[in-house]
Scaffold this active site. Structure first.
Site, PDB file in Angstrom:
ATOM      1  N   ASP A  47      -2.013 -16.200 -33.363  1.00  0.00           N
ATOM      2  CA  ASP A  47      -2.204 -15.573 -32.051  1.00  0.00           C
ATOM      3  C   ASP A  47      -0.944 -14.804 -31.646  1.00  0.00           C
ATOM      4  OD1 ASP A  47      -0.640 -17.749 -31.444  1.00  0.00           O
ATOM      5  OD2 ASP A  47      -1.843 -18.449 -29.758  1.00  0.00           O
ATOM      6  N   SER A  48       0.053 -14.815 -32.525  1.00  0.00           N
ATOM      7  CA  SER A  48       1.218 -13.919 -32.353  1.00  0.00           C
ATOM      8  C   SER A  48       0.746 -12.460 -32.367  1.00  0.00           C
ATOM      9  CB  SER A  48       2.258 -14.152 -33.461  1.00  0.00           C
ATOM     10  OG  SER A  48       1.647 -14.225 -34.723  1.00  0.00           O
ATOM     11  N   ASP A  86      -5.773 -19.018 -35.688  1.00  0.00           N
ATOM     12  CA  ASP A  86      -5.223 -19.674 -34.502  1.00  0.00           C
ATOM     13  C   ASP A  86      -6.260 -19.696 -33.397  1.00  0.00           C
ATOM     14  OD1 ASP A  86      -2.811 -20.853 -33.940  1.00  0.00           O
ATOM     15  OD2 ASP A  86      -1.703 -18.961 -33.948  1.00  0.00           O
ATOM     16  N   LYS A 116      -6.232 -23.432 -36.420  1.00  0.00           N
ATOM     17  CA  LYS A 116      -4.985 -24.095 -36.017  1.00  0.00           C
ATOM     18  C   LYS A 116      -5.020 -24.315 -34.509  1.00  0.00           C
ATOM     19  CE  LYS A 116      -0.777 -21.946 -36.006  1.00  0.00           C
ATOM     20  NZ  LYS A 116      -0.424 -21.961 -34.567  1.00  0.00           N
ATOM     21  N   GLU A 185       7.249 -26.409 -35.535  1.00  0.00           N
ATOM     22  CA  GLU A 185       7.992 -25.225 -35.113  1.00  0.00           C
ATOM     23  C   GLU A 185       9.218 -25.619 -34.309  1.00  0.00           C
ATOM     24  OE1 GLU A 185       5.752 -21.976 -33.409  1.00  0.00           O
ATOM     25  OE2 GLU A 185       7.584 -20.906 -32.856  1.00  0.00           O
TER      26      GLU A 185
HETATM   27  O1  KIV Z   1       0.818 -17.354 -34.032  1.00  0.00           O
HETATM   28  C1  KIV Z   1       1.647 -17.506 -34.934  1.00  0.00           C
HETATM   29  O2  KIV Z   1       2.112 -16.558 -35.568  1.00  0.00           O
HETATM   30  C2  KIV Z   1       2.094 -18.872 -35.212  1.00  0.00           C
HETATM   31  C3  KIV Z   1       3.269 -19.046 -36.114  1.00  0.00           C
HETATM   32  C4  KIV Z   1       4.504 -19.011 -35.290  1.00  0.00           C
HETATM   33  C5  KIV Z   1       3.188 -20.295 -36.902  1.00  0.00           C
HETATM   34  O3  KIV Z   1       1.554 -19.804 -34.687  1.00  0.00           O
END
Ligand code: KIV
Length: 279
Positions: A47-48, A86, A116, A185
């Site tokens: 979700d980044s 995510d 996730k 993290e």
């Molecule tokens: O959303 C993402 O990119 C993440 C990573 C930081 C593991 O959750």
């Protein structure tokens, strides 16, 4: 041999203690294909994307529909890596039913193999229900960006005794709830080492030191494509932003100077048609 050439959950889990697990984020088909060809084990549709692709300030605003677009693109590109999506903020907290339905959409519509979920003890009921529904879950503890504000910002977690005990308890709890792996993290490396040696599921670290069973980075960080803040745990393996800027500037000046397109980039009429048209 097997008709199933994609890595499975057991393929990932069996690497624990044997070989390191490699994981990166991807949000589109081009990079998914490249990661796959390079031999990455796990691709996270993170979700980044909210910040890195959509330009939001943080990960909170991204929706299921937006995440599904990225998940579909990645699954069209990657045929070997295990793809994990995510679950965006508020797609799993409102009710167990909603959580299962949304998690299932990443498998049914997104072409992913797992989801996730951020959080420790407080999301264990949700993890259990999703896993019971047949959807593999990767947990994410320590610094959980969706809760960054409550955690006091993007800070290392587990530095004081209370917080360290919470991280240890969360790790145990998500493993018992049925997560197939856990992302750690921003936790001190000693804590990550303890969790890694205690849990039977793999730990995938980001800012959690070298003892984790695997490592994950956010792809635009690794590529040097994102030039905003750079957390201590990021290693830039390339400088794509600088290279990209140079290439774009060169294109602009070549167009202005009439260098591009050259003969080799142009199409020709046959002599016969040229003559007929008087060209
Ligand atoms: O959303 C993402 O990119 C993440 C990573 C930081 C593991 O959750």
């Amino acid at each position: 041999m097997a008709a199933y050439s994609r890595l499975t959950i057991p393929d990932i889990q069996v690497k624990k203690g044997r070989e390191k697990i490699t994981a990166l984020t991807a949000y589109d088909v081009l990079w998914a294909r490249l990661l796959d060809e390079a031999g990455i084990d796990l691709i996270l549709v993170g979700d980044s994307a909210a910040m890195l692709v959509l330009g939001y300030e943080d990960t909170i605003p991204i929706t299921m529909e937006e995440m599904l677009v990225f998940a579909k693109a990645v699954s069209r590109g990657a045929k070997r890596a295990l793809i994990v999506a995510d679950m965006p903020f508020l797609s799993y907290q409102t009710s167990i039913e909603e959580a299962i339905r949304n998690a299932g959409r990443f498998l049914k519509e997104g072409g992913c193999q797992a989801v996730k979920i951020e959080g420790g003890k407080e999301v264990c009921d949700i993890i259990k229900a999703i896993v019971r529904a047949g959807i593999p879950v990767m947990a994410h503890i320590g610094l959980t960006p969706q809760r960054a504000s409550s955690l006091g910002g993007f800070k290392v977690q587990g530095r004081d005794i209370t917080s360290a005990r919470k991280v240890l308890a969360d790790a145990q709890a998500v493993a018992e709830a049925g997560a197939f792996a856990v992302v750690l993290e921003c936790v001190p490396k000693e804590l990550a080492a303890r969790i890694t040696s205690t849990l039977s599921i793999p730990t995938i670290g980001i800012g959690a030191g070298p003892s984790c069973d695997g490592q994950i980075l956010v792809l635009p960080d690794l590529l040097g494509l994102f030039e905003g803040f750079r957390p201590r745990f990021v290693k830039r393996y390339a400088n794509f932003a600088e290279e990209g800027r140079k290439a774009i500037q060169k294109f602009i000046s070549e167009v202005k100077e009439g260098i591009f397109p050259g003969e080799e980039h142009s199409f020709n009429l046959s002599e016969e048609i040229r003559k007929a048209l008087g060209l």
